[in-house]
Design an enzyme around this catalytic site. Structure first.
Site, short mmCIF file in Angstrom:
data_model
loop_
_atom_site.label_atom_id
_atom_site.label_comp_id
_atom_site.label_asym_id
_atom_site.label_seq_id
_atom_site.Cartn_x
_atom_site.Cartn_y
_atom_site.Cartn_z
N LYS A 184 50.89 -112.17 4.47
CA LYS A 184 51.06 -110.83 5.02
C LYS A 184 51.92 -109.94 4.16
CE LYS A 184 48.86 -112.06 8.46
NZ LYS A 184 47.31 -112.29 8.12
N ILE A 189 57.07 -99.42 15.11
CA ILE A 189 56.29 -98.44 15.40
C ILE A 189 56.16 -98.22 17.10
CG2 ILE A 189 54.33 -97.17 15.06
CD1 ILE A 189 55.66 -97.46 12.34
N ARG A 209 37.05 -111.91 7.81
CA ARG A 209 35.89 -112.46 8.52
C ARG A 209 35.11 -111.38 9.24
NH1 ARG A 209 40.66 -112.68 11.87
NH2 ARG A 209 40.22 -111.38 13.69
N ARG A 241 34.99 -107.02 26.49
CA ARG A 241 35.01 -108.42 26.26
C ARG A 241 35.07 -109.00 27.80
NH1 ARG A 241 38.43 -110.72 21.22
NH2 ARG A 241 38.12 -108.72 19.89
C1 MV4 Z 1 53.59 -103.94 14.63
C2 MV4 Z 1 53.78 -103.08 16.05
C3 MV4 Z 1 54.89 -102.15 15.73
N1 MV4 Z 1 55.51 -102.04 14.65
N2 MV4 Z 1 54.12 -103.58 13.47
C4 MV4 Z 1 50.70 -107.00 16.78
C5 MV4 Z 1 49.39 -107.72 16.13
C6 MV4 Z 1 49.51 -107.48 14.85
N3 MV4 Z 1 48.41 -107.40 14.13
C7 MV4 Z 1 50.58 -106.44 14.31
N4 MV4 Z 1 51.01 -106.14 15.73
C8 MV4 Z 1 51.93 -105.13 15.77
N5 MV4 Z 1 52.67 -104.59 14.79
C9 MV4 Z 1 55.10 -102.71 13.53
N6 MV4 Z 1 55.95 -102.47 12.29
C10 MV4 Z 1 53.20 -103.33 17.02
C11 MV4 Z 1 52.15 -104.44 17.09
C12 MV4 Z 1 51.53 -104.63 18.49
C13 MV4 Z 1 50.27 -104.40 18.46
C14 MV4 Z 1 49.53 -104.00 17.37
C15 MV4 Z 1 48.04 -103.76 17.65
C16 MV4 Z 1 47.50 -103.98 18.87
C17 MV4 Z 1 48.42 -104.40 19.93
C18 MV4 Z 1 49.58 -104.59 19.82
C19 MV4 Z 1 50.45 -105.33 20.94
C20 MV4 Z 1 51.72 -105.47 20.52
C21 MV4 Z 1 52.30 -105.19 19.30
#
Ligand code: MV4
Length: 447
Positions: free
Chosen positions: A116, A203, A292, A338
């Site tokens: 990442k 965020i 993917r 889903r």
């Molecule tokens: C974050 C975030 C808030 N701020 N990054 C969760 C999965 C991964 N792909 C990244 N994720 C998150 N990253 C920052 N800087 C909140 C999440 C997150 C989230 C993101 C997408 C969909 C659902 C989520 C559920 C909880 C937290």
């Protein structure tokens, strides 16, 4: 073009790939574990080989067994589907060394984007917004404190080898940051054998917007617009849609162009998804790349009319993309849900067993991607997803109405499913009023 492909997966995506191959005149070799021996979709492949016991690590994750099946089955390529070995750069490299095409990105790009921190650096060099955060991996406690001071609390500690939400923790002050960094690094070392962690500004209540891209081996790349996948529970997506609701066209175009720049900078080809968080002011930030085909690819297929599995196969065979960006339109609204074999009344625990009755919805605008049928036994060993219900109509309001009636038509007995929760979502005014973010499910029903 390939004459014969091995499908290194199971369930609905194995069937989806077999279907694409049959339409393309390509023969398929299926593989299955002892837990899937009676699956009907295996009979739609030209050949099927058992690759081991039910446990995934002994079968669908067993590289030696899969390569042996590919050699015996005399295939030219392997499609990994999603999950299992689909983002395993080592497996992609083994395929290449065995002179078998891997239907996915080059292993070098997969390895770079799978880390990442490296993916963030590539995004920055491609001029794509990233979340404010640490300059690479954290090396000292002092660096963590200084970064938090610069970007402001709350911050999120993430593992560079993580992704999909694994190994993340929020810190709201210096004390929890110091403890959190140590714990996160230990957990990451255990889970991924890589202790590297970094910081991002946290965020609050973001939306999850991801861009579908396709790139060929000749340097051409296009986007197929975006999907909103904000409706999740414990990092499991429940509902996905395209286009992203409530996002101005100019922002959508910007995000999509950013995604194309990123994959071109990374030397990526095949299908891929670039994930962004969108905050309440419509600012978007790159977070990770999924190297993917994804579960939710059908909503993009519905709005663009492009078959992503066929495109993946053509690109892997070395063909040039025949699509031009200006011809790729996003028409109407598509929504996917889903359907998981889980018990909503029992903390969504898996609900394996025999499907004793199944009546499927149909009619205008309805697509059901699934390998299950009446009499099918849902095995307890794998992901609980048994199918995806997709609707496509001219507007979002019509898609929601179509999904409601399709869920009402759906009759399934013998196992518990997520359908009752899905019905509640589609009858909730916040969903039709576009007021959803990644915290909606937990805020509304889980506390
Ligand atoms: C974050 C975030 C808030 N701020 N990054 C969760 C999965 C991964 N792909 C990244 N994720 C998150 N990253 C920052 N800087 C909140 C999440 C997150 C989230 C993101 C997408 C969909 C659902 C989520 C559920 C909880 C937290």
């Amino acid at each position: 073009m390939f004459q014969r492909i091995l499908v290194a997966n199971r369930g609905e995506i194995a069937l989806r790939i077999i279907r694409a191959c049959r339409e393309m005149g390509i023969e398929t070799v299926a593989v299955y574990s002892e837990g899937d021996r009676d699956a009907h979709y295996l009979s739609l492949a030209n050949e099927a080989y058992c690759i081991g016991p039910a446990s995934a690590s002994d079968s669908y994750l067993n590289i030696k067994q899969i390569i042996s099946a590919a050699e015996v089955g005399n295939v030219q390529a392997i499609h990994p589907g999603y999950g299992f070995l689909s983002e395993n750069a080592h497996f992609a490299e083994v395929c290449r060394d065995c002179k078998i095409a891997f239907i996915g990105p080059p292993h070098e790009a997969m390895a770079k984007l799978g880390d990442k921190v490296t993916a963030r650096e590539i995004a920055e060099s491609a001029n794509v917004h990233t979340v404010p955060g640490s300059d690479g991996l954290l090396t000292t406690e002092q660096e963590a404190l200084e970064t938090a001071e610069r970007i402001g609390y709350p911050v999120l500690i993430k593992a560079t080898a993580g992704g999909g939400g694994k190994g993340m923790r929020v810190a709201r002050n210096d004390i929890s940051l110091k403890a959190g960094v140590k714990q996160a690094a230990q957990e990451a070392e255990k889970a991924f054998k890589n202790a590297g962690v970094y910081l991002e500004k946290y965020i609050e209540r973001p939306r999850h917007v991801e861009v579908q891209i396709l790139a060929d081996q000749h340097g051409n790349a296009v986007h197929l617009w975006e999907r909103d996948c904000s409706l999740q529970r414990k990092h499991q997506k429940l509902v996905e849609e395209s286009p992203a609701p409530n996002l101005p066209l100019a922002v959508r175009q910007d995000i999509c162009k950013s995604a194309v720049r990123l994959v071109q900078t990374a030397g990526y080809y095949n299908a891929g998804t670039v994930e962004f968080l969108v905050d309440q002011d419509n600012q978007y930030y790159f977070i990770e790349v999924n190297a993917r085909i994804q579960v939710e690819h059908p909503v993009t297929e519905q709005v663009t009319g492009i078959d992503l599995i066929k495109q993946q196969i053509r690109v892997a065979a070395g063909e040039e993309l025949s699509l031009r960006q200006r011809d790729i339109e996003c028409n109407g609204s598509a929504i996917e849900v889903r359907i998981n074999a889980e018990d909503p009344d029992n903390d969504f625990r898996g609900s394996p067993g025999r499907i004793t009755k199944l009546r499927l919805p149909g009619g205008p605008g309805v697509r059901f991607d699934s390998h299950v049928h009446e009499g099918y036994f849902v095995p307890p060993y794998y992901d609980s997803m048994i199918g995806k219900l997709i609707v496509h109509r001219e507007s979002r309001a019509e898609s929601i109405a179509c999904m409601r009636r399709a869920l009402d038509e759906f009759e399934i007995e013998g196992i518990k499913t997520t359908i009752p929760l899905l019905r509640k979502i589609f009858n909730h005014s916040a969903f039709s009023d576009f007021q959803v973010d990644t915290t909606f499910i937990e805020r509304t029903w889980m506390s």
